[in-house]
Scaffold this active site. Structure first.
Site, PDB file in Angstrom:
ATOM      1  CB  ALA A 284      -0.876   0.020   1.252  1.00 55.67           C
TER       2      ALA A 284
ATOM      3  N   GLY B  57       0.349  -5.186   0.714  1.00 58.46           N
ATOM      4  CA  GLY B  57      -0.579  -4.968  -0.215  1.00 58.46           C
ATOM      5  C   GLY B  57      -0.177  -5.804  -1.412  1.00 58.46           C
TER       6      GLY B  57
ATOM      7  CD  GLU C 158      -2.619  -7.712   2.515  1.00 59.33           C
ATOM      8  OE1 GLU C 158      -2.390  -6.471   2.317  1.00 59.33           O
ATOM      9  OE2 GLU C 158      -3.180  -7.959   3.362  1.00 59.33           O
TER      10      GLU C 158
ATOM     11  CD  GLU D 115       1.149  -5.728   5.246  1.00 60.89           C
ATOM     12  OE1 GLU D 115       1.935  -6.760   5.881  1.00 60.89           O
ATOM     13  OE2 GLU D 115       0.582  -5.964   4.495  1.00 60.89           O
TER      14      GLU D 115
HETATM   15  C1  3H9 Z   1       0.701  -2.320   3.333  1.00 62.84           C
HETATM   16  O1  3H9 Z   1       0.756  -2.789   2.353  1.00 62.84           O
HETATM   17  C2  3H9 Z   1      -0.883  -2.467   4.274  1.00 62.84           C
HETATM   18  C3  3H9 Z   1      -1.705  -3.266   3.570  1.00 62.84           C
HETATM   19  O2  3H9 Z   1      -1.675  -4.858   4.036  1.00 62.84           O
HETATM   20  C4  3H9 Z   1      -3.185  -3.052   3.718  1.00 62.84           C
HETATM   21  C5  3H9 Z   1      -3.735  -1.747   3.010  1.00 62.84           C
HETATM   22  C6  3H9 Z   1      -5.027  -1.503   3.248  1.00 62.84           C
HETATM   23  N1  3H9 Z   1       4.560   3.660  -0.140  1.00 62.84           N
HETATM   24  O3  3H9 Z   1      13.366   1.684   0.039  1.00 62.84           O
HETATM   25  P1  3H9 Z   1      13.772   2.239  -0.967  1.00 62.84           P
HETATM   26  C7  3H9 Z   1       9.315   4.871  -1.101  1.00 62.84           C
HETATM   27  S1  3H9 Z   1       1.797  -1.619   4.149  1.00 62.84           S
HETATM   28  C8  3H9 Z   1       5.217   4.531  -0.367  1.00 62.84           C
HETATM   29  O4  3H9 Z   1      14.825   3.224  -0.974  1.00 62.84           O
HETATM   30  P2  3H9 Z   1      15.271  -0.244  -2.041  1.00 62.84           P
HETATM   31  C9  3H9 Z   1      10.435   4.939  -0.132  1.00 62.84           C
HETATM   32  O5  3H9 Z   1      10.182   5.992   0.610  1.00 62.84           O
HETATM   33  C10 3H9 Z   1       3.157  -1.570   3.189  1.00 62.84           C
HETATM   34  N2  3H9 Z   1       6.595   4.617  -0.488  1.00 62.84           N
HETATM   35  O6  3H9 Z   1      14.237   1.191  -2.094  1.00 62.84           O
HETATM   36  C11 3H9 Z   1      11.680   5.658  -1.329  1.00 62.84           C
HETATM   37  O7  3H9 Z   1      11.280   6.816  -1.471  1.00 62.84           O
HETATM   38  P3  3H9 Z   1      12.302   7.979  -2.005  1.00 62.84           P
HETATM   39  C12 3H9 Z   1       3.999  -2.889   3.151  1.00 62.84           C
HETATM   40  C13 3H9 Z   1       7.277   3.626  -0.395  1.00 62.84           C
HETATM   41  O8  3H9 Z   1      15.081  -0.329  -3.360  1.00 62.84           O
HETATM   42  C14 3H9 Z   1      11.267   4.874  -2.601  1.00 62.84           C
HETATM   43  O9  3H9 Z   1       9.984   4.345  -2.482  1.00 62.84           O
HETATM   44  N3  3H9 Z   1       5.113  -2.628   2.316  1.00 62.84           N
HETATM   45  C15 3H9 Z   1       6.864   2.545  -0.203  1.00 62.84           C
HETATM   46  O10 3H9 Z   1      16.120  -0.166  -1.321  1.00 62.84           O
HETATM   47  C16 3H9 Z   1      12.381   3.696  -2.720  1.00 62.84           C
HETATM   48  O11 3H9 Z   1      12.522   3.047  -1.452  1.00 62.84           O
HETATM   49  C17 3H9 Z   1       6.276  -2.221   2.882  1.00 62.84           C
HETATM   50  O12 3H9 Z   1       6.389  -2.068   4.019  1.00 62.84           O
HETATM   51  C18 3H9 Z   1       5.335   2.240  -0.038  1.00 62.84           C
HETATM   52  N4  3H9 Z   1       4.937   1.064   0.386  1.00 62.84           N
HETATM   53  O13 3H9 Z   1      13.696  -1.020  -1.278  1.00 62.84           O
HETATM   54  C19 3H9 Z   1       7.303  -2.287   2.112  1.00 62.84           C
HETATM   55  N5  3H9 Z   1       8.039   1.625  -0.255  1.00 62.84           N
HETATM   56  O14 3H9 Z   1      12.897   7.840  -2.914  1.00 62.84           O
HETATM   57  C20 3H9 Z   1       8.094  -0.980   2.385  1.00 62.84           C
HETATM   58  C21 3H9 Z   1       8.872   2.407  -0.793  1.00 62.84           C
HETATM   59  O15 3H9 Z   1      11.455   9.560  -2.010  1.00 62.84           O
HETATM   60  N6  3H9 Z   1       9.435  -0.857   1.301  1.00 62.84           N
HETATM   61  N7  3H9 Z   1       8.543   3.590  -0.874  1.00 62.84           N
HETATM   62  O16 3H9 Z   1      13.122   8.204  -0.499  1.00 62.84           O
HETATM   63  C22 3H9 Z   1      10.490  -1.267   1.293  1.00 62.84           C
HETATM   64  O17 3H9 Z   1      10.674  -2.441   2.108  1.00 62.84           O
HETATM   65  C23 3H9 Z   1      11.497  -0.995   0.274  1.00 62.84           C
HETATM   66  O18 3H9 Z   1      11.169   0.077  -0.269  1.00 62.84           O
HETATM   67  C24 3H9 Z   1      11.493  -2.041  -0.840  1.00 62.84           C
HETATM   68  C25 3H9 Z   1      12.449  -1.435  -2.007  1.00 62.84           C
HETATM   69  C26 3H9 Z   1      12.222  -3.347  -0.458  1.00 62.84           C
HETATM   70  C27 3H9 Z   1      10.320  -2.019  -1.547  1.00 62.84           C
END
Ligand code: 3H9
Length: 696
Positions: free
Chosen positions: A62, A101, A104, A124
């Site tokens: 999400a 998400g 999901e 999450e």
């Molecule tokens: C969820 O999904 C809830 C659901 O169950 C239900 C909903 C109803 N959203 O980390 P990076 C941005 S909860 C917005 O440097 P990498 C991040 O801030 C979510 N932005 O890259 C950064 O921005 P900036 C569950 C996001 O290659 C840029 O993307 N998911 C999100 O080292 C690059 O990120 C997570 O918790 C996001 N979800 O790693 C996953 N994710 O460039 C969280 C990233 O402006 N994300 N950004 O600083 C991660 O673990 C890592 O970002 C990922 C890539 C492994 C994907």
């Protein structure tokens, strides 16, 4: 701007492509686009659909930026039901990471294939939440209750091969997402594979004893967190309910947690740990090349730094005083690499290759003549450091970056020993350096922007969290530590026991209580610091010196099996030493202090006020750029509980007026230590928060 979701017809196959850089998060436009694409497929002549993502990863979850705001329709959960309800089969192709998400959404599809190297996960809980779009309901139905609960309570990423074993994906394949998707779609057509909805499955029977064991384990590993057990609860409840009743329970859990301060704190931590690495002034600044790293000093710190570099693919030359010390350093590094092999992080072959080809240990400084960056990690004495930097200046190539790992000494003075102060900076690692994530990057007065940028590039290469700090005694982390550690000693002098302090602060969420930390670091460090500061100490300063008694008795902490606590076979993690209380009682009597009882609330209040006050000073003086830099420093280097977001976030949460009131109250009895930071006073006067200073 391109459409975040496209629908393409490939003969009998419809292809839905999510294209929302950087990580394909499911913001409202993606959700709406996916509903429209699913509808387009349903209404089309195509018989089977592929759902895939463009760019470096499948959907990473999400859109976290939307959290805390009014949720906009279509909700993710509704969208996923919409996809699952399609009457024609849909296969999802996972590449990169399918997280939260995103995973999901994949579970809402009828089939899943993963590209080699892909990973899935439900992280999450790292944000203080539980999966909120069916993850706690579909995953147990697909792979069983215990493995599902293990995945979403650990937040770990599950690799493609394990996904195949667990039955999360039908196949692990090579190629592009489009090729993989089209190939599986053709298989569906050829074999006439049916629509297959996870929501229609039932959870396989499991042993309640296994669940109880998992629950105990999860509770023990996540003290203070509220989300992990809630995730298990909704999964278990949902297994016995009709699918959509279970979904309702999950949704309730998700929204309850969304309202918690823990969720706000953990999302603050998520964005802060990314923001620290992007300094506006370094935009477009090109770091210098890094391939060959020099390390001076092969003790615990230098050895750990060398290991960290080796494990990240960098060549290392480590310098010691003489051949014998160089050999000892090599043995130490080999021991640390052996641990990595034991923990399965490194193959024995790779370890052998690193030691043979990537590491040189020598007493000859000339071996550093082509090093790109040299990190000095010798004894914390200015004269020793100055001597090292004079030598480096004479030997290193032009453009080499010269770094000191000092924890508190003045980098400007060190830089002044060289004819190239623009190439000098501080790189403050935390011990053990190959494990701890934090790296303070200390910008001295003359450090060139590309040298600072090279510090950040090194941190990235080593997979560390870099925080920029300015020059002062202790930089960000240790300077603030000194303040709250002093407040601790004051409370012990006034009547609290070190054991109570540790217990209360661990219950607050700190990884380890302050006196256990002292035992780990060594009681000799505090003793030597007191000796060093004695000649210049202000007579108004209050301090505890029971550590001197422990030092005299040879009780140096863990390394001697005895400090504030006793460490032996019976209690390897330490048990309180009752004699310590007598030693402290004698000091109180000597100083004319009548001890009194402390409540847990009072301990936390004072400890945190001292931390926040010094942190406000550190931000006010520009030592830390923003409050979030302090938060990340404390989270990654000092065991601050992530679910409280860091000291500045915590201060905003409890209210800055309250913090200032504690300081003002304490100042009535000790106005030397308790001087309110000007920035804190200013923010209170203006009705603002630390968070207001994080923007821009
Ligand atoms: C969820 O999904 C809830 C659901 O169950 C239900 C909903 C109803 N959203 O980390 P990076 C941005 S909860 C917005 O440097 P990498 C991040 O801030 C979510 N932005 O890259 C950064 O921005 P900036 C569950 C996001 O290659 C840029 O993307 N998911 C999100 O080292 C690059 O990120 C997570 O918790 C996001 N979800 O790693 C996953 N994710 O460039 C969280 C990233 O402006 N994300 N950004 O600083 C991660 O673990 C890592 O970002 C990922 C890539 C492994 C994907």
């Amino acid at each position: 701007m391109t459409d975040p979701v496209r629908y393409e017809a490939h003969g009998e196959i419809g292809v839905i492509i999510v294209d929302n850089p950087p990580v394909n998060a499911t913001g409202v436009a993606v959700r709406a686009g996916l509903v429209a694409a699913a509808d387009a497929f349903a209404a089309s002549d195509q018989k089977v659909a592929v759902l895939m993502a463009a760019g470096r990863t499948f959907i990473a979850g999400a859109d976290i930026k939307e959290f805390g705001k009014t949720p906009l329709e279509p909700h993710l959960s509704t969208l996923i039901h919409h996809i699952e309800a399609l009457e024609k089969p849909i296969v999802c192709v996972i590449h990169g990471t399918a997280l939260g998400g995103g995973f999901e959404v994949a579970l809402g599809c009828h089939y899943r294939v993963a590209l080699k190297g892909a990973r899935v996960g439900l992280p999450e809980v790292n944000l203080g939440l539980i999966p909120g779009a069916g993850g706690t309901q579909r995953l147990p139905r697909l792979i069983g209750m215990i493995p599902a609960c293990e995945i979403f309570t650990s937040a770990r990423q599950v690799g493609a091969d394990e996904c195949l074993k667990l039955g999360i994906v039908e196949a692990v394949v090579e190629g592009t997402p489009l090729e993989a998707g089209l190939a599986f779609a053709r298989k569906i057509l050829a074999e006439d594979l049916p629509v297959r909805r996870i929501s229609a499955m039932t959870v396989a029977p499991y042993d309640p004893a296994d669940l109880a064991a998992l629950r105990t384990n999860v509770a023990a590993r996540n003290t203070g967190h509220v989300c992990h057990l809630r995730a298990i609860d909704v999964a278990v409840a949902g297994a016995d309910l009709p699918f959509f009743e279970g979904i309702k329970q999950e949704r309730q859990g998700f929204w309850d947690l969304m309202q918690t301060p823990q969720r706000a704190a953990m999302i603050h931590a998520f964005f802060s740990e990314r923001a620290v690495a992007s300094l506006p002034e370094l935009k477009g600044v090109v770091p210098r090349a890094l391939g060959h790293i020099g390390v001076i000093g092969g003790g615990t710190m230098g050895g750990g730094i060398a290991v960290s570099c080796l494990l990240s693919g960098l060549r290392v030359t480590l310098i010691e005083r003489n051949a014998e010390a160089a050999q000892k350093a090599r043995d130490g590094i080999a021991g640390m690499l052996a641990d990595s092999v034991k923990r399965g992080k490194l193959t024995p072959e790779k370890r052998d290759a690193l030691l043979a080809d990537a590491l040189v240990t020598t007493d000859d400084y000339a071996a550093l003549s082509d090093a790109d960056l040299v990190i000095e990690a010798v004894f914390e004495l200015m004269d020793v450091k100055k001597d090292v930097f004079t030598k480096l200046d004479a030997i290193c190539k032009p453009g080499a970056v010269l770094a000191s790992n000092t924890s508190y000494l003045d980098i400007d003075q060190i830089a002044a020993m060289t004819k190239r102060p623009q190439d000098v900076l501080g790189l403050h690692f935390f011990s053990p350096a190959h494990v701890m994530k934090l790296l303070e990057i200390v910008e001295a007065a003359k450090t060139a922007p590309e040298v600072l940028a090279t510090g950040f590039a090194l941190a990235k290469a080593l997979k560390k969290i870099p925080v920029r700090a300015g020059v002062c005694d202790g930089f960000i982390g240790n300077r603030i530590l000194k303040a709250y550690r002093t407040a601790c000693d004051h409370m012990v002098l006034e009547g609290a026991s070190p054991f109570q302090m540790d217990e209360v602060l661990e219950a607050f969420g700190f990884a380890m209580g302050p006196f256990k930390v002292t035992d780990l670091a060594g009681i000799d460090i505090g003793y030597l610091t007191r000796q060093r500061l004695a000649p210049t100490r202000d007579p108004r300063e209050r301090f505890g010196d029971w550590g001197d008694v422990l030092y005299a008795k040879g009780r140096l902490g863990r390394k001697t099996g005895h400090g504030h606590y006793i460490y032996d076979a019976q209690s390897p993690k330490g048990r309180p030493d009752p004699e310590l209380l007598e030693i402290i009682a004698e000091e109180r009597a000597r100083k004319g202090i009548t001890p009194r009882a402390f409540s847990a609330e009072e301990i936390v209040e004072r400890y945190m006020a001292a931390m926040i006050n010094e942190a406000a000073r550190v931000v006010g003086e520009g030592i830390a750029r923003r409050p979030l830099d302090v938060d990340v420093t404390k989270l990654y280097g000092y065991g601050f509980p992530r679910f409280r977001g860091g000291p500045m976030h915590y201060a905003d949460h409890i209210g800055l007026e309250r913090v200032l009131a504690t300081i003002t109250e304490q100042a009535k009895t000790d106005d030397f230590f308790w001087q309110p930071a000007p920035l804190l006073q200013q923010l209170v006067a203006e009705g603002r928060k630390f968070a207001d200073l994080n923007q821009g």
